[in-house]
Design an enzyme around this catalytic site. Structure first.
Site: not given
Length: 561
Positions: A120-121, A289, A291, A293-294, A390
């Site tokens: 992710s982030h 981010d 991947d 999703d943010r 998300k």
């Protein structure tokens, strides 16, 4: 279509490796851990075995955020799938698929599940982090009942199965057919963006958004995917479909180390976007981010929309999005640490708003039961029931839709929202890479004092706050009645202010302590006050109550949001 040779599967002996317990969203570890002998193989085998009777003949999707080791890992995973009786694997071109896109592909193609290669982030590279998570048939992250099976399998594993040679060139679109142990096995390399693009064009009015961006007064957009997976999606949807100039989509090439940056869309790590927006040249700033999703939303001159306010503003304006005109709005949900701003919108609209633990998987049951249509987290995650993750670019397109409808600036829309609903002043302090011992001591100490806090008056910055309630958040799922406990210490005051303390489950080493501070100002009050000044007394209370400096040795947080 490419035909390939007949292959045989084989078993490779292995043994359990400690620490393969997934966190809030998959297993995240330093890359060097994942590249050690059998580490990836063990976890993937444990994951596939958790499918039980659904494994043989299953169809999966595989992709990741492009971070270091994604390409090598994808090739190994395809061979392990082949060795385990999976019938078909869809792989994003070059191994690239955003997390929202994985959810989209699972749902559109009715797959058994998906394997997402992302941390992710978290930063990427050989000296940073890697991660793997599994999404189930509804497109959402695996629930705890499934991840518990994975962990149990990692504790007892003795072998993994593989069909060596079941590899394809992931840069070339197309299907490759194998025969493994006499049964067909297909690998299809798919366009990373196509399925997601189709879904977005069915949700939003792209013609109207393109006209809004290209029109006489034009909405000037600046997008920065931070060298994460969203680059190709931004180029295809924002630039090619909506007319955002290519020069206003920066850092769009996914890089194994995210260009040496931290792919986390906040004011600290997306400072390049913040500084560019302060020039006043752009109306809407977007960051995503690693991947995808943010998201972070900025207005002209760098006006920052907190994720909590972003969720609430969208909730109040869903009629601007064609999808919701068709489906209606069932309700809302937020993670427990997220501010109560969306609750106020729900109350005004006569809708239910659910409070769930942190982790997107908790929204999935509510969506599947048609109890909610929109949900979000304070950690820059917003999404709806179109998928079960998300979705950063969905949030950006949703904001564009609101701007196109209201013909007002981001700042004016948010301030009008505060004037109508009041303002939930909100901040989050992150203390990263704290030793696990001191982090656990801090939480244990708080837990031990919860029962004695109600009725106590705490003082900070010359203000007094009386504790109304204090507990450790526990959640009973209204759909399946499952209970999730120990989700964060909550201290709620008589004026509605809150302090939340949580240990994050998304780090790869050490511990991250998150402290959330929220204070409500009713409509008609001083909703335009400076957030830092407004919250300073309550922040003092939060740090004093937790003995943060004493127990961690930290006199300042790593990140303030």
């Amino acid at each position: 279509l490419q035909m390939a040779q007949s292959l045989k599967s084989e078993s490779i002996k292995t043994s359990p490796i400690d620490g393969q317990k997934a966190g809030t969203s998959g297993l995240r570890k330093p890359t060097k851990v994942f590249t050690s002998e059998n580490y990836l193989e063990n976890f993937i085998q444990a994951t596939l075995s958790a499918l039980g009777d659904s494994l043989v003949g299953s169809k999966l999707v595989l992709g990741g955020d492009g971070r270091y080791f994604c390409d090598v890992a994808a090739g190994r995973i395809v061979e392990i799938c082949a060795g385990n009786g999976v019938s078909e694997v869809f792989v994003g071109q070059n191994g690239i698929l955003s997390t929202p896109s994985v959810s989209c592909v699972i749902r559109k193609r009715q797959l058994t599940g998906g394997i997402v290669l992302t941390a992710s982030h978290n930063p990427g590279g050989p000296d940073n982090d890697f991660g793997v998570k599994f999404n189930v048939a509804n497109g959402g992250p695996a629930p705890e009942s499934f991840t518990d099976k994975i962990y149990a399998n990692t504790r007892s594993i003795a072998e993994y199965r593989v069909a060596k040679g079941a590899s394809v060139d992931l840069s070339k679109l197309g299907r490759t057919e194998f025969t493994v142990d006499g049964k067909p096995f297909v690998v299809e390399v798919i366009d990373s963006v196509a399925d997601y693009e189709e879904l977005m064009s069915s949700i939003f009015d792209f013609d109207r958004l393109r006209e809004f961006i290209a029109g006489g007064t034009g909405c000037s957009v600046l997008a920065n995917p931070l060298h994460g997976v969203m680059g190709p999606y931004v180029k295809r949807l924002l630039c090619q479909r909506l007319g955002v100039p290519e020069s206003q989509a920066v850092n769009c090439v996914p890089l194994p180390d995210f260009g040496g940056g931290h792919p986390d869309p906040n004011l600290t790590y997306a400072a390049e976007l913040v500084n560019a927006m302060r020039s006043g040249s752009y109306d809407l700033g977007l960051a995503f981010d690693g991947d995808g999703d943010r998201n972070m939303i900025l207005g002209k001159s760098g006006f920052f929309v907190t994720p909590c306010d972003s969720l609430a503003v969208l909730a109040a304006n869903l009629e601007c999005i064609p999808y919701f005109k068709r489906t209606g709005v069932n309700g809302f949900a937020r993670s427990m640490p997220t501010s109560g701003a969306v609750d106020l919108v729900a109350k005004r609209l006569g809708l239910k708003c659910y409070e769930v633990p942190t982790g997107w998987k908790f929204f999935g049951n509510l969506m599947d039961a048609k109890l909610i249509s929109l949900c979000g987290e304070e950690s820059f995650g917003t999404g709806s029931d179109h998928i079960r993750e998300k979705d950063g670019l969905w949030a950006a397109l949703a904001w564009l839709s609101v701007l196109a409808d209201k013909r007002a600036s981001v700042e004016d829309i948010v301030k009008a929202h505060w004037a109508e609903f009041g303002r939930n002043f909100y901040t989050r302090y992150d203390y990263e890479n704290v030793t696990s011992e001191s982090a656990n001591q801090l939480m244990t100490d708080l837990q031990s004092r919860l029962s004695s806090l109600p009725g106590v008056t705490l003082t900070g910055g010359g203000r007094s706050y009386t504790v109304a309630s204090a507990d450790n958040f526990s959640y009973k799922d209204p759909v399946d009645a499952s209970v999730t406990s120990n989700q964060g210490v909550r201290v709620v005051f008589s004026d509605g202010s809150r302090i939340i303390y949580r240990l994050s489950g998304t780090g790869s080493s050490g511990a991250t302590i998150r402290v959330y501070v929220e204070q409500y100002e009713a409509a008609g009050g001083n909703v335009l006050a400076d957030p830092a000044e407004t919250l300073r007394p309550l922040v003092e209370v939060a740090l004093s109550l937790s003995r943060m400096a004493e127990l961690t040795g930290r006199d300042a947080p790593t990140v303030i949001t």
